[in-house]
Design an enzyme around this catalytic site. Sequence first.
Site, short mmCIF file in Angstrom:
data_model
loop_
_atom_site.label_atom_id
_atom_site.label_comp_id
_atom_site.label_asym_id
_atom_site.label_seq_id
_atom_site.Cartn_x
_atom_site.Cartn_y
_atom_site.Cartn_z
N GLY A 62 36.49 44.37 11.04
CA GLY A 62 35.21 43.69 11.27
C GLY A 62 34.31 44.58 12.09
N CYS A 89 42.65 47.39 11.75
CA CYS A 89 41.45 47.84 12.46
C CYS A 89 41.03 46.82 13.53
CB CYS A 89 40.33 48.16 11.48
SG CYS A 89 39.03 49.13 12.25
N TYR A 90 39.96 46.06 13.31
CA TYR A 90 39.60 45.03 14.30
C TYR A 90 40.77 44.08 14.51
CZ TYR A 90 37.09 41.28 16.66
OH TYR A 90 36.70 40.33 17.57
N HIS A 176 42.91 51.95 7.77
CA HIS A 176 42.70 51.03 6.64
C HIS A 176 43.67 51.36 5.49
CE1 HIS A 176 39.12 48.92 8.09
NE2 HIS A 176 38.87 50.05 8.71
N GLU A 178 44.10 49.66 2.89
CA GLU A 178 43.57 49.12 1.63
C GLU A 178 42.67 50.09 0.88
OE1 GLU A 178 42.76 48.32 4.67
OE2 GLU A 178 40.67 47.69 4.88
N SER A 231 27.31 33.87 -22.22
CA SER A 231 26.42 35.03 -22.24
C SER A 231 26.98 36.13 -23.12
CB SER A 231 26.27 35.56 -20.82
OG SER A 231 27.53 36.08 -20.38
N GLY A 232 28.25 35.96 -23.52
CA GLY A 232 28.91 37.04 -24.27
C GLY A 232 29.75 37.89 -23.33
N GLY A 233 29.55 37.71 -22.03
CA GLY A 233 30.33 38.45 -21.04
C GLY A 233 31.70 37.83 -20.86
N VAL A 234 32.57 38.55 -20.14
CA VAL A 234 33.96 38.12 -20.05
C VAL A 234 34.14 36.84 -19.22
CG1 VAL A 234 34.54 39.68 -18.13
CG2 VAL A 234 36.34 38.95 -19.69
N ASP A 235 33.35 36.67 -18.16
CA ASP A 235 33.55 35.50 -17.29
C ASP A 235 33.28 34.19 -18.03
OD1 ASP A 235 33.95 37.44 -15.40
OD2 ASP A 235 32.08 37.10 -14.32
N SER A 236 32.11 34.12 -18.69
CA SER A 236 31.78 32.86 -19.37
C SER A 236 32.67 32.67 -20.61
CB SER A 236 30.31 32.80 -19.73
OG SER A 236 29.95 33.85 -20.60
N THR A 237 33.06 33.76 -21.26
CA THR A 237 33.92 33.63 -22.45
C THR A 237 35.29 33.06 -22.05
OG1 THR A 237 32.81 35.51 -23.46
CG2 THR A 237 34.92 34.90 -24.40
N LYS A 374 37.32 40.09 -10.91
CA LYS A 374 36.93 40.54 -12.25
C LYS A 374 38.10 41.17 -13.02
CE LYS A 374 33.15 41.18 -14.81
NZ LYS A 374 32.09 40.17 -14.95
#
Length: 518
Positions: A62, A89-90, A176, A178, A231-237, A374
Site C-alpha cells: 500500500g 511490503c506494507y 513483491h 507477485e 457485444s461480440g466480446g468474450v465477457d458478454s458472450t 479476464k
Amino acid sequence: MSWKPYREHDTVLILNFGGQYTHLISRRVRELNVYSEIVHYHQFDRSIVEEIKPKAIILSGGPRSVCEPNAPRVDSWILGLGIPILGICYGHQLLATMIGGEVKRGVGEYGRTRIRIEVRDTLFEGWGDEEDVWMSHSDYVASLPSNAVVLARSCETGYIAAFKLIDKPIYGVQFHPEVVHTPRGKKLLENFVLKIAGCRPTWRMENIVDKLVEEVRSIVGPSDKVLCALSGGVDSTVTALIVKRAVGDRLVAVFVDHGLLREGEREEVLENLRKLGLNPLFVDASKRFLESLRGVADPEEKRLIIGRLFAEIFKEIASRDPSIKWLAQGTTYPDVIESGAVPGADRIKSHHNVAGLPRELGLGVIEPIKYLYKDEVRKLALALGVPREIAYRHPFPGPGLAVRIIGEVTEEKLFIVRRASKIVEEEIKRAGLYDKVWQAFAVVGNDKWVGVKGDARSLGYIVIVRIVESEDGMTADWARVPYEVLDRIARRITNEIPNVTMVVYAITTKPPATIEPC
Ligand code: XMP
C-alpha cells in the site's frame, strides 16, 4: 446478485491496503488453481472471516506509511486465528508492528534488489542462497521481537527482507513476490499457498460451469426472462451462454449496432453469435446514436450519452415483454473491486456497462462472472465451447469507436478510425503479435499535419496508433513492436486513407495515460 458460488473451494483472503499490485497477488494465487478474494481493509471484520473461511490471509502492499498516525491497520486478533498469514511490503511492515517490532523511515529500496537467505524455511523452497527480488519501499522493519526470526536480508542495506514468527505460520516479505521482476516470486507464493496453508488446487474453470449455471437457475423465476446485451466480446458472450444453459429460450439476447462498431464487425458478430446458438435480437440504432453525439466533444459527455441510449433501448425492449425481469451483465472482478473500492476514489471514466445502468431499468441484475478475471473468463469460454478466436479477441470498449475519436464524432473521423484500426489489426495479426498484446488500435483527433502527396501540398489528419501490453487493463505498457511492423502500418494508413498525412505511435504507459484516449 450477491451469491458466492465458489465457497466450496479453499480460499485465500487478500486484505487490500491500496497497493497497485493487489490484483496481481490475487491473480497469482488463482494461477495456482486456488480461489482468492480481495477485501478492502476498511470493510474487514470477524464476520468476513466467518463467511469466507479463508485457508490463508495475505496482507497487500500500500502507498501509506505505518509510521503515520492514521495508517491503515487490521486488528491483531487475526494473528490468533491459526490461519497462515503473509504480509507483503506494507503488509510486512504492518505485521512487524503488530507483533511488537519497529518500523523506521529508511534510505529506500526501489527496483531490482539482491537478497540473501539466512534461514532456510518452506517459504523459500526452490530459492538459491542469493536471489534478485523487486522492492518498492522507503520504510523498513528495523527490529523484531524475540519470537520472530529473520529469514532473509537485503545484501546492500542489510534490511530485513523476510521474517517469520517462530511458533506460527505468520510471515512478512519486504519485496513483491507477485511481480515478474521477482523471478522466483511465483515459487514463493506456491510455497505459501499450497505447502504452508495446504490449500487444495481445485479452482479450475471447467469445474465451475455447472455451479454457475445452477446459481443462475436458482435465482431466476420459472417463467422469468433474462435480457442480455451482447457485444461480440468474450465477457458478454460467456455471460449469455451461462444464462442460456440455465434458462434456455427465456434468454433474450440483444445485439445493438450503435454505429460505432469496427469495419465488418456487425456481420462478424452476428454470425459468431448465431453459430453459438445465441440468435440475438438485432437493433440497428446507429442513426440514433450518431445523431445524439453530433456536436459533442467532451469525452465524459460522449460516454454518458452512449450509456443513456443503451439504457433507453433496453428499457424499450423490456417494456414490450413484462416477463423480462432480469438483466445479465458481463461484469468482471476488477470492475467489481474498482467500483466499490477506496471510498472517495476518482471516477476516471464512466464505463457505462458498470456504472448505474441496471438500477434505473428496474430489472434484477445477474452477473455470473463477477468474481472472474479476464484470463479466467477466456478459459471459461473455451470450456463452454467458444472458438479460440472469440475467446481471445481483444477487448473492445462498450462505447466503441467514440472513445477512439478525440473531440466530436464526425462521419469523416469515423471513416478514418475504422479503416486505420482495421489496418493496425491486420498488420498485428500478420506479424503474429495479436495474441501477445492486450489491444492494438488507431485513434484520430482534430489536429492536422501538412503533407505532400503526389507533389501537392495537402492538409491531413494525424492518426495515433496505440498498441499495449497488459495483464488486466488496469496498468499497461506500450508494446515494443518491431520497426518494420510499425513502418508497414504507417505506410498503409497514409497510402490507403486519403486524408491522413501523419501516423504517430503512442508510447505512454498506464498510468499516467489510460489505454483509450477518451
Ligand atoms: P482505460 O481506457 O480506462 O481502459 O485505460 C481499460 C480497459 O477497459 C476498456 N474500456 C472499456 N470497456 N466499456 C468497456 O466495456 C467502457 O466504457 C470502456 N472504456 C475502456 C479499454 O478498452 C481497456 O481494455
